[in-house]
Scaffold this motif. Structure first.
Motif, PDB file in Angstrom:
ATOM      1  N   GLU A  97       5.620   0.167   2.683  1.00  0.00           N
ATOM      2  CA  GLU A  97       5.002   0.691   1.470  1.00  0.00           C
ATOM      3  C   GLU A  97       3.589   1.201   1.751  1.00  0.00           C
ATOM      4  O   GLU A  97       3.166   2.220   1.226  1.00  0.00           O
ATOM      5  N   ARG A  98       2.875   0.467   2.610  1.00  0.00           N
ATOM      6  CA  ARG A  98       1.536   0.900   3.012  1.00  0.00           C
ATOM      7  C   ARG A  98       1.585   2.252   3.715  1.00  0.00           C
ATOM      8  O   ARG A  98       0.753   3.128   3.492  1.00  0.00           O
ATOM      9  N   GLU A  99       2.586   2.373   4.579  1.00  0.00           N
ATOM     10  CA  GLU A  99       2.753   3.618   5.335  1.00  0.00           C
ATOM     11  C   GLU A  99       3.048   4.784   4.389  1.00  0.00           C
ATOM     12  O   GLU A  99       2.484   5.871   4.533  1.00  0.00           O
ATOM     13  N   SER A 100       3.927   4.522   3.416  1.00  0.00           N
ATOM     14  CA  SER A 100       4.255   5.550   2.429  1.00  0.00           C
ATOM     15  C   SER A 100       3.001   5.957   1.653  1.00  0.00           C
ATOM     16  O   SER A 100       2.717   7.153   1.485  1.00  0.00           O
ATOM     17  N   LEU A 101       2.233   4.955   1.233  1.00  0.00           N
ATOM     18  CA  LEU A 101       0.998   5.232   0.493  1.00  0.00           C
ATOM     19  C   LEU A 101       0.007   6.029   1.337  1.00  0.00           C
ATOM     20  O   LEU A 101      -0.607   6.988   0.860  1.00  0.00           O
ATOM     21  N   ASP A 102      -0.118   5.638   2.621  1.00  0.00           N
ATOM     22  CA  ASP A 102      -1.060   6.346   3.502  1.00  0.00           C
ATOM     23  C   ASP A 102      -0.661   7.802   3.705  1.00  0.00           C
ATOM     24  O   ASP A 102      -1.522   8.675   3.791  1.00  0.00           O
ATOM     25  N   SER A 103       0.643   8.048   3.792  1.00  0.00           N
ATOM     26  CA  SER A 103       1.023   9.444   4.029  1.00  0.00           C
ATOM     27  C   SER A 103       0.857  10.277   2.754  1.00  0.00           C
ATOM     28  O   SER A 103       0.516  11.455   2.827  1.00  0.00           O
ATOM     29  N   TRP A 104       1.055   9.651   1.598  1.00  0.00           N
ATOM     30  CA  TRP A 104       0.729  10.360   0.350  1.00  0.00           C
ATOM     31  C   TRP A 104      -0.762  10.656   0.296  1.00  0.00           C
ATOM     32  O   TRP A 104      -1.180  11.737  -0.093  1.00  0.00           O
ATOM     33  N   LEU A 126      -4.520  -0.580 -18.371  1.00  0.00           N
ATOM     34  CA  LEU A 126      -5.937  -0.187 -18.357  1.00  0.00           C
ATOM     35  C   LEU A 126      -6.888  -1.366 -18.525  1.00  0.00           C
ATOM     36  O   LEU A 126      -8.029  -1.316 -18.074  1.00  0.00           O
ATOM     37  N   ASP A 127      -6.421  -2.438 -19.178  1.00  0.00           N
ATOM     38  CA  ASP A 127      -7.326  -3.568 -19.438  1.00  0.00           C
ATOM     39  C   ASP A 127      -7.230  -4.641 -18.352  1.00  0.00           C
ATOM     40  O   ASP A 127      -7.802  -5.719 -18.495  1.00  0.00           O
ATOM     41  N   GLN A 128      -6.512  -4.334 -17.281  1.00  0.00           N
ATOM     42  CA  GLN A 128      -6.401  -5.324 -16.202  1.00  0.00           C
ATOM     43  C   GLN A 128      -7.265  -4.940 -15.002  1.00  0.00           C
ATOM     44  O   GLN A 128      -7.640  -3.781 -14.850  1.00  0.00           O
ATOM     45  N   PRO A 129      -7.607  -5.945 -14.157  1.00  0.00           N
ATOM     46  CA  PRO A 129      -8.420  -5.636 -12.973  1.00  0.00           C
ATOM     47  C   PRO A 129      -7.729  -4.612 -12.078  1.00  0.00           C
ATOM     48  O   PRO A 129      -6.507  -4.430 -12.171  1.00  0.00           O
ATOM     49  N   LEU A 130      -8.480  -3.988 -11.199  1.00  0.00           N
ATOM     50  CA  LEU A 130      -7.913  -2.996 -10.286  1.00  0.00           C
ATOM     51  C   LEU A 130      -6.834  -3.630  -9.409  1.00  0.00           C
ATOM     52  O   LEU A 130      -6.932  -4.793  -9.027  1.00  0.00           O
ATOM     53  N   ASP A 131      -5.831  -2.836  -9.110  1.00  0.00           N
ATOM     54  CA  ASP A 131      -4.735  -3.255  -8.238  1.00  0.00           C
ATOM     55  C   ASP A 131      -5.275  -3.421  -6.810  1.00  0.00           C
ATOM     56  O   ASP A 131      -5.848  -2.483  -6.246  1.00  0.00           O
ATOM     57  N   THR A 132      -5.096  -4.610  -6.245  1.00  0.00           N
ATOM     58  CA  THR A 132      -5.592  -4.831  -4.883  1.00  0.00           C
ATOM     59  C   THR A 132      -4.588  -4.355  -3.836  1.00  0.00           C
ATOM     60  O   THR A 132      -4.936  -4.224  -2.659  1.00  0.00           O
ATOM     61  N   LEU A 133      -3.346  -4.149  -4.235  1.00  0.00           N
ATOM     62  CA  LEU A 133      -2.281  -3.646  -3.353  1.00  0.00           C
ATOM     63  C   LEU A 133      -1.978  -4.611  -2.202  1.00  0.00           C
ATOM     64  O   LEU A 133      -1.344  -4.226  -1.216  1.00  0.00           O
ATOM     65  N   GLU A 134      -2.437  -5.838  -2.343  1.00  0.00           N
ATOM     66  CA  GLU A 134      -2.317  -6.809  -1.247  1.00  0.00           C
ATOM     67  C   GLU A 134      -0.875  -7.157  -0.890  1.00  0.00           C
ATOM     68  O   GLU A 134      -0.586  -7.497   0.243  1.00  0.00           O
ATOM     69  N   ASP A 135       0.000  -7.082  -1.888  1.00  0.00           N
ATOM     70  CA  ASP A 135       1.380  -7.519  -1.667  1.00  0.00           C
ATOM     71  C   ASP A 135       2.284  -6.430  -1.097  1.00  0.00           C
ATOM     72  O   ASP A 135       3.476  -6.641  -0.929  1.00  0.00           O
ATOM     73  N   LEU A 136       1.744  -5.258  -0.783  1.00  0.00           N
ATOM     74  CA  LEU A 136       2.599  -4.174  -0.276  1.00  0.00           C
ATOM     75  C   LEU A 136       3.152  -4.512   1.110  1.00  0.00           C
ATOM     76  O   LEU A 136       2.465  -5.121   1.932  1.00  0.00           O
ATOM     77  N   PHE A 147       1.300   9.612 -13.563  1.00  0.00           N
ATOM     78  CA  PHE A 147       0.200   9.400 -12.608  1.00  0.00           C
ATOM     79  C   PHE A 147      -1.120   9.996 -13.105  1.00  0.00           C
ATOM     80  O   PHE A 147      -2.188   9.633 -12.617  1.00  0.00           O
ATOM     81  N   ALA A 148      -1.042  10.929 -14.043  1.00  0.00           N
ATOM     82  CA  ALA A 148      -2.242  11.649 -14.477  1.00  0.00           C
ATOM     83  C   ALA A 148      -3.218  10.707 -15.163  1.00  0.00           C
ATOM     84  O   ALA A 148      -2.855   9.954 -16.073  1.00  0.00           O
ATOM     85  N   GLY A 149      -4.447  10.714 -14.698  1.00  0.00           N
ATOM     86  CA  GLY A 149      -5.484   9.865 -15.275  1.00  0.00           C
ATOM     87  C   GLY A 149      -5.353   8.401 -14.913  1.00  0.00           C
ATOM     88  O   GLY A 149      -5.998   7.550 -15.510  1.00  0.00           O
ATOM     89  N   ARG A 150      -4.515   8.108 -13.928  1.00  0.00           N
ATOM     90  CA  ARG A 150      -4.265   6.703 -13.584  1.00  0.00           C
ATOM     91  C   ARG A 150      -4.416   6.454 -12.083  1.00  0.00           C
ATOM     92  O   ARG A 150      -4.506   7.387 -11.285  1.00  0.00           O
ATOM     93  N   ASP A 151      -4.418   5.162 -11.720  1.00  0.00           N
ATOM     94  CA  ASP A 151      -4.348   4.768 -10.321  1.00  0.00           C
ATOM     95  C   ASP A 151      -2.879   4.834  -9.909  1.00  0.00           C
ATOM     96  O   ASP A 151      -2.069   4.012 -10.339  1.00  0.00           O
ATOM     97  N   ALA A 152      -2.543   5.823  -9.081  1.00  0.00           N
ATOM     98  CA  ALA A 152      -1.143   6.063  -8.732  1.00  0.00           C
ATOM     99  C   ALA A 152      -0.709   5.293  -7.479  1.00  0.00           C
ATOM    100  O   ALA A 152       0.452   5.383  -7.066  1.00  0.00           O
ATOM    101  N   SER A 153      -1.627   4.532  -6.884  1.00  0.00           N
ATOM    102  CA  SER A 153      -1.382   3.943  -5.566  1.00  0.00           C
ATOM    103  C   SER A 153      -0.052   3.182  -5.457  1.00  0.00           C
ATOM    104  O   SER A 153       0.726   3.430  -4.540  1.00  0.00           O
ATOM    105  N   MET A 205      -6.478  11.851 -10.609  1.00  0.00           N
ATOM    106  CA  MET A 205      -5.555  10.788 -10.229  1.00  0.00           C
ATOM    107  C   MET A 205      -6.213   9.954  -9.131  1.00  0.00           C
ATOM    108  O   MET A 205      -6.807  10.511  -8.207  1.00  0.00           O
ATOM    109  N   ALA A 206      -6.123   8.643  -9.251  1.00  0.00           N
ATOM    110  CA  ALA A 206      -6.736   7.775  -8.247  1.00  0.00           C
ATOM    111  C   ALA A 206      -5.705   7.328  -7.218  1.00  0.00           C
ATOM    112  O   ALA A 206      -4.556   7.020  -7.561  1.00  0.00           O
ATOM    113  N   VAL A 207      -6.107   7.355  -5.952  1.00  0.00           N
ATOM    114  CA  VAL A 207      -5.286   6.863  -4.852  1.00  0.00           C
ATOM    115  C   VAL A 207      -6.174   6.027  -3.938  1.00  0.00           C
ATOM    116  O   VAL A 207      -7.174   6.544  -3.418  1.00  0.00           O
TER     117      VAL A 207
END
Ligand code: HEM
Ligand SMILES: *[C@@H]1O[C@H](CO)[C@@H](O)[C@H](O)[C@H]1NC(C)=O
Length: 148
Positions: A121-128, A107-117, A85-91, A60-62
């Motif tokens: 949401e960033r804090e939640s992601l960081d603690s995960w 899968l056919d789209q560019p990587l998620d930049t997460l810029e709009d969080l 989430f398995a085999g995916r970007d779970a961010s 799983m990618a984070v």
């Protein structure tokens, strides 16, 4: 005489335990060493293989790093609560506390930049992320299909 017999029996009993321990541990270790550890660079499409269906390994990618979450197969394996989430970007899902499929980047789209969080949401992601760092091994990094 009786004491000697008892002592011998006790020793034999412990020896038996010792040997069965060794026997039950060794094949597992051997199996672990046999399965090649896949490390390195992944793209969404190569990561996808490790969703727990074809291969017992679950990745799983984070935030651009790939965790080996195989030990958490009850969470991420087929039928598990977080199987999406398995085999995916779970961010994004982790940031927004949702395991809905629509939060996963196709899968056919560019990587998620997460810029709009949002900051929350960033804090939640960081603690995960911290949770996964403490629990699972990092085995690679996630890259865009064209970046490689
Ligand atoms: C109905 C609401 C939920 C309940 C009752 C619930 C329950 C649980 C429980 C009991 C654990 C196990 C904790 C442990 O043993 O370490 C867990 C872990 C987890 N939950 Fe949830 N959860 C819920 C919602 C969610 C949502 C919406 C997400 C989406 C991000 C989520 C993501 C996770 C993740 C990623 C783990 C960690 C698994 C691991 O350590 O590999 N959960 N949850
Ligand atoms: C997991 O990946 C395989 C391809 O490696 C695919 O056939 C299968 O549908 C995927 N499973 C899920 C639940 O997405």
């Amino acid at each position: 005489m009786i004491t000697t017999v008892i002592i011998v029996l006790v020793i034999l009993y412990f020896l038996k335990d010792l040997f069965s321990d060794i026997r039950s541990v060794n094949p597992l270790d051997a199996a672990k060493q046999e399965s090649p550890v896949v490390e390195g660079k992944f793209t969404p499409k190569t990561l996808c293989k490790y969703n727990g269906s074809d291969d017992p390994k679950i990745f799983m990618a984070v935030k651009g790093r790939v965790f080996d979450v195989s030990q958490g197969a009850t969470f991420y394996g087929p039928g598990g609560p977080y199987e999406n989430f398995a085999g995916r970007d779970a961010s994004r899902g982790l940031a927004k506390n949702s395991f809905e499929l629509e939060l996963l980047t196709p899968l056919d789209q560019p990587l998620d930049t997460l810029e709009d969080l949002t900051p929350e949401e960033r804090e939640s992601l960081d603690s995960w992320e911290e949770h996964f760092e403490n629990k699972y091994k990092i085995i690679g990094t996630l890259h865009g299909e064209n970046e490689k």
